[in-house]
Design a protein around this motif. Structure first.
Motif, PDB file in Angstrom:
ATOM      1  N   GLU A 130      -6.349   1.666  -3.336  1.00  0.00           N
ATOM      2  CA  GLU A 130      -5.390   1.388  -4.395  1.00  0.00           C
ATOM      3  C   GLU A 130      -4.082   0.861  -3.789  1.00  0.00           C
ATOM      4  O   GLU A 130      -3.533   1.474  -2.872  1.00  0.00           O
ATOM      5  N   PRO A 131      -3.577  -0.263  -4.294  1.00  0.00           N
ATOM      6  CA  PRO A 131      -2.315  -0.801  -3.753  1.00  0.00           C
ATOM      7  C   PRO A 131      -1.171   0.206  -3.782  1.00  0.00           C
ATOM      8  O   PRO A 131      -0.334   0.214  -2.874  1.00  0.00           O
ATOM      9  N   GLN A 132      -1.130   1.072  -4.792  1.00  0.00           N
ATOM     10  CA  GLN A 132      -0.043   2.045  -4.871  1.00  0.00           C
ATOM     11  C   GLN A 132      -0.050   3.006  -3.677  1.00  0.00           C
ATOM     12  O   GLN A 132       1.002   3.507  -3.265  1.00  0.00           O
ATOM     13  N   ALA A 133      -1.240   3.269  -3.136  1.00  0.00           N
ATOM     14  CA  ALA A 133      -1.328   4.119  -1.948  1.00  0.00           C
ATOM     15  C   ALA A 133      -0.687   3.430  -0.749  1.00  0.00           C
ATOM     16  O   ALA A 133      -0.027   4.069   0.082  1.00  0.00           O
ATOM     17  N   ILE A 134      -0.866   2.119  -0.659  1.00  0.00           N
ATOM     18  CA  ILE A 134      -0.251   1.351   0.427  1.00  0.00           C
ATOM     19  C   ILE A 134       1.269   1.390   0.310  1.00  0.00           C
ATOM     20  O   ILE A 134       1.982   1.629   1.295  1.00  0.00           O
ATOM     21  N   PHE A 135       1.777   1.185  -0.893  1.00  0.00           N
ATOM     22  CA  PHE A 135       3.227   1.213  -1.092  1.00  0.00           C
ATOM     23  C   PHE A 135       3.799   2.595  -0.761  1.00  0.00           C
ATOM     24  O   PHE A 135       4.883   2.711  -0.180  1.00  0.00           O
ATOM     25  N   ALA A 136       3.052   3.635  -1.117  1.00  0.00           N
ATOM     26  CA  ALA A 136       3.506   4.997  -0.814  1.00  0.00           C
ATOM     27  C   ALA A 136       3.579   5.215   0.693  1.00  0.00           C
ATOM     28  O   ALA A 136       4.538   5.799   1.206  1.00  0.00           O
ATOM     29  N   ALA A 137       2.559   4.761   1.414  1.00  0.00           N
ATOM     30  CA  ALA A 137       2.543   4.929   2.872  1.00  0.00           C
ATOM     31  C   ALA A 137       3.665   4.141   3.533  1.00  0.00           C
ATOM     32  O   ALA A 137       4.327   4.631   4.457  1.00  0.00           O
ATOM     33  N   LEU A 138       3.902   2.913   3.068  1.00  0.00           N
ATOM     34  CA  LEU A 138       4.984   2.109   3.626  1.00  0.00           C
ATOM     35  C   LEU A 138       6.334   2.798   3.439  1.00  0.00           C
ATOM     36  O   LEU A 138       7.195   2.757   4.320  1.00  0.00           O
ATOM     37  N   GLY A 139       6.501   3.449   2.307  1.00  0.00           N
ATOM     38  CA  GLY A 139       7.758   4.132   2.037  1.00  0.00           C
ATOM     39  C   GLY A 139       8.004   5.325   2.930  1.00  0.00           C
ATOM     40  O   GLY A 139       9.155   5.742   3.129  1.00  0.00           O
ATOM     41  N   LYS A 140       6.929   5.873   3.511  1.00  0.00           N
ATOM     42  CA  LYS A 140       7.053   7.054   4.363  1.00  0.00           C
ATOM     43  C   LYS A 140       6.935   6.735   5.853  1.00  0.00           C
ATOM     44  O   LYS A 140       7.182   7.609   6.693  1.00  0.00           O
ATOM     45  N   LEU A 141       6.539   5.498   6.178  1.00  0.00           N
ATOM     46  CA  LEU A 141       6.236   5.179   7.575  1.00  0.00           C
ATOM     47  C   LEU A 141       7.440   5.373   8.486  1.00  0.00           C
ATOM     48  O   LEU A 141       7.314   5.890   9.597  1.00  0.00           O
ATOM     49  N   ARG A 142       8.624   4.976   8.054  1.00  0.00           N
ATOM     50  CA  ARG A 142       9.808   5.076   8.899  1.00  0.00           C
ATOM     51  C   ARG A 142      10.085   6.516   9.332  1.00  0.00           C
ATOM     52  O   ARG A 142      10.583   6.748  10.436  1.00  0.00           O
ATOM     53  N   ASP A 143       9.714   7.476   8.499  1.00  0.00           N
ATOM     54  CA  ASP A 143       9.910   8.890   8.851  1.00  0.00           C
ATOM     55  C   ASP A 143       9.049   9.305  10.039  1.00  0.00           C
ATOM     56  O   ASP A 143       9.298  10.350  10.653  1.00  0.00           O
ATOM     57  N   HIS A 144       8.038   8.506  10.352  1.00  0.00           N
ATOM     58  CA  HIS A 144       7.117   8.816  11.451  1.00  0.00           C
ATOM     59  C   HIS A 144       7.320   7.861  12.635  1.00  0.00           C
ATOM     60  O   HIS A 144       6.436   7.745  13.486  1.00  0.00           O
ATOM     61  N   GLN A 145       8.477   7.192  12.685  1.00  0.00           N
ATOM     62  CA  GLN A 145       8.746   6.213  13.734  1.00  0.00           C
ATOM     63  C   GLN A 145      10.038   6.533  14.490  1.00  0.00           C
ATOM     64  O   GLN A 145      10.993   5.755  14.475  1.00  0.00           O
ATOM     65  N   PRO A 146      10.094   7.644  15.190  1.00  0.00           N
ATOM     66  CA  PRO A 146      11.323   7.958  15.930  1.00  0.00           C
ATOM     67  C   PRO A 146      11.637   6.950  17.028  1.00  0.00           C
ATOM     68  O   PRO A 146      12.815   6.648  17.280  1.00  0.00           O
ATOM     69  N   LEU A 147      10.621   6.412  17.681  1.00  0.00           N
ATOM     70  CA  LEU A 147      10.859   5.440  18.747  1.00  0.00           C
ATOM     71  C   LEU A 147      11.403   4.132  18.170  1.00  0.00           C
ATOM     72  O   LEU A 147      12.309   3.515  18.739  1.00  0.00           O
ATOM     73  N   THR A 148      10.865   3.719  17.043  1.00  0.00           N
ATOM     74  CA  THR A 148      11.369   2.517  16.377  1.00  0.00           C
ATOM     75  C   THR A 148      12.789   2.725  15.871  1.00  0.00           C
ATOM     76  O   THR A 148      13.637   1.832  15.973  1.00  0.00           O
ATOM     77  N   THR A 149      13.066   3.896  15.339  1.00  0.00           N
ATOM     78  CA  THR A 149      14.414   4.202  14.861  1.00  0.00           C
ATOM     79  C   THR A 149      15.424   4.115  16.004  1.00  0.00           C
ATOM     80  O   THR A 149      16.535   3.610  15.833  1.00  0.00           O
ATOM     81  N   ALA A 150      15.025   4.597  17.181  1.00  0.00           N
ATOM     82  CA  ALA A 150      15.940   4.613  18.328  1.00  0.00           C
ATOM     83  C   ALA A 150      16.115   3.247  18.966  1.00  0.00           C
ATOM     84  O   ALA A 150      17.205   2.913  19.440  1.00  0.00           O
ATOM     85  N   THR A 151      15.038   2.443  18.982  1.00  0.00           N
ATOM     86  CA  THR A 151      15.068   1.199  19.756  1.00  0.00           C
ATOM     87  C   THR A 151      14.900  -0.063  18.925  1.00  0.00           C
ATOM     88  O   THR A 151      15.294  -1.149  19.366  1.00  0.00           O
ATOM     89  N   GLY A 152      14.257   0.045  17.766  1.00  0.00           N
ATOM     90  CA  GLY A 152      13.974  -1.134  16.956  1.00  0.00           C
ATOM     91  C   GLY A 152      12.942  -2.053  17.560  1.00  0.00           C
ATOM     92  O   GLY A 152      12.822  -3.217  17.162  1.00  0.00           O
ATOM     93  N   ALA A 153      12.127  -1.547  18.507  1.00  0.00           N
ATOM     94  CA  ALA A 153      11.235  -2.455  19.231  1.00  0.00           C
ATOM     95  C   ALA A 153       9.864  -1.857  19.527  1.00  0.00           C
ATOM     96  O   ALA A 153       9.233  -2.240  20.507  1.00  0.00           O
TER      97      ALA A 153
END
Length: 260
Positions: A130-153
């Motif tokens: 379901e596309p809505q599941a994809i949108f939900a996951a995208l909205g939460k992905l940043r919370d699981h990206q500490p390395l990306t948050t720190a470096t952007g890379a």
């Protein structure tokens, strides 16, 4: 310790800013005492990396074939060692004996060209995503990206429940490595990849498709567009493939789901 480079603006002004660089180091993968590959990777979750790499390379048929994983930092990088049992040992010894130079993002030599044409296994029967599941996951992905948050890379790969809840996530400077780390984490947790979907922050190359299929995934979502070979391989394996995932839209490239 953050670095302090100088930022130059179009109007001629400059200012000193703080930046943290994404870590990238050589990681040697050794199985049964044999050096199999040296990858440029971020030096965290390396046990997951060694486990997932063995599974996606076909060196192990199941997580039970991989034991005694040990990670050690050495002078010029890191070494991840593991013991393998089962039929994958034959591939390990053959690769070491006839190894050709290659990188994680390229192909070299006749053996690799032949390997690319090897059919992938068909994925398991699955329901539509379901596309809505994809949108939900995208909205939460940043919370699981500490390395990306720190470096952007950094790249991220996440395994999501059918409703979009993120169950596992891993990051790395390399998109392939992030996938291998995720697959290794799922294997350690005893979590099958067929029930939910994998979300990758990377471009969808054929390697990302192949790693997903070999991990038992049935549905793959990527933030960037696929290559022609990725589309071809996904369709041949019956993998549901969604790409160009954004907050408000997503492109269904291949719907491998069984119609209701």
């Amino acid at each position: 310790m953050p670095d302090r480079p100088i930022q130059h603006a179009a109007d001629g002004s400059t200012k000193t800013i703080e930046r943290e660089w994404v870590p990238e180091v050589p990681v040697a993968l050794e199985y049964n005492g044999l050096s199999y590959a040296v990858m440029m990777a971020s030096p965290h979750d390396l046990e997951d990396f060694a486990r997932g790499f063995a599974l996606t390379e076909g060196l192990a048929r199941s997580p039970d074939d991989i034991t005694d994983i040990a990670v050690v930092e050495v002078e010029h990088g890191w070494i991840a060692r593991a013991q393998l049992t089962g039929l994958g040992i034959e591939k390990l010894t053959e690769r070491v004996r006839t190894r050709v130079a290659e990188s994680s993002c390229g192909l070299c030599g006749i053996e690799n060209l032949e390997a690319v044409s090897t059919p992938l296994p068909r994925v398991a029967t699955h329901e539509a995503l379901e596309p809505q599941a994809i949108f939900a996951a995208l909205g939460k992905l940043r919370d699981h990206q500490p390395l990306t948050t720190a470096t952007g890379a950094a790249h991220a790969a996440a395994f999501c429940a059918p409703d979009g809840a993120i169950l596992q996530a891993r990051e790395d400077v390399g998109r392939h490595n992030a996938m291998d780390k995720l697959i290794g984490a799922l294997a350690l947790a005893g979590q099958g990849a067929s029930d939910g979907f994998i979300l990758s922050s990377a471009r969808c190359s054929y390697e990302i498709v192949e790693k997903a299929v070999r991990a038992g995934a049935t549905r793959l979502v990527t933030i960037s567009l696929p290559t022609s070979m990725a589309v071809e391989r996904a369709r041949a394996a019956g993998l549901s493939l969604w790409c160009l995932a954004r907050d408000d839209s997503v492109l269904c490239v291949n719907n491998g789901a069984v119609p209701k």
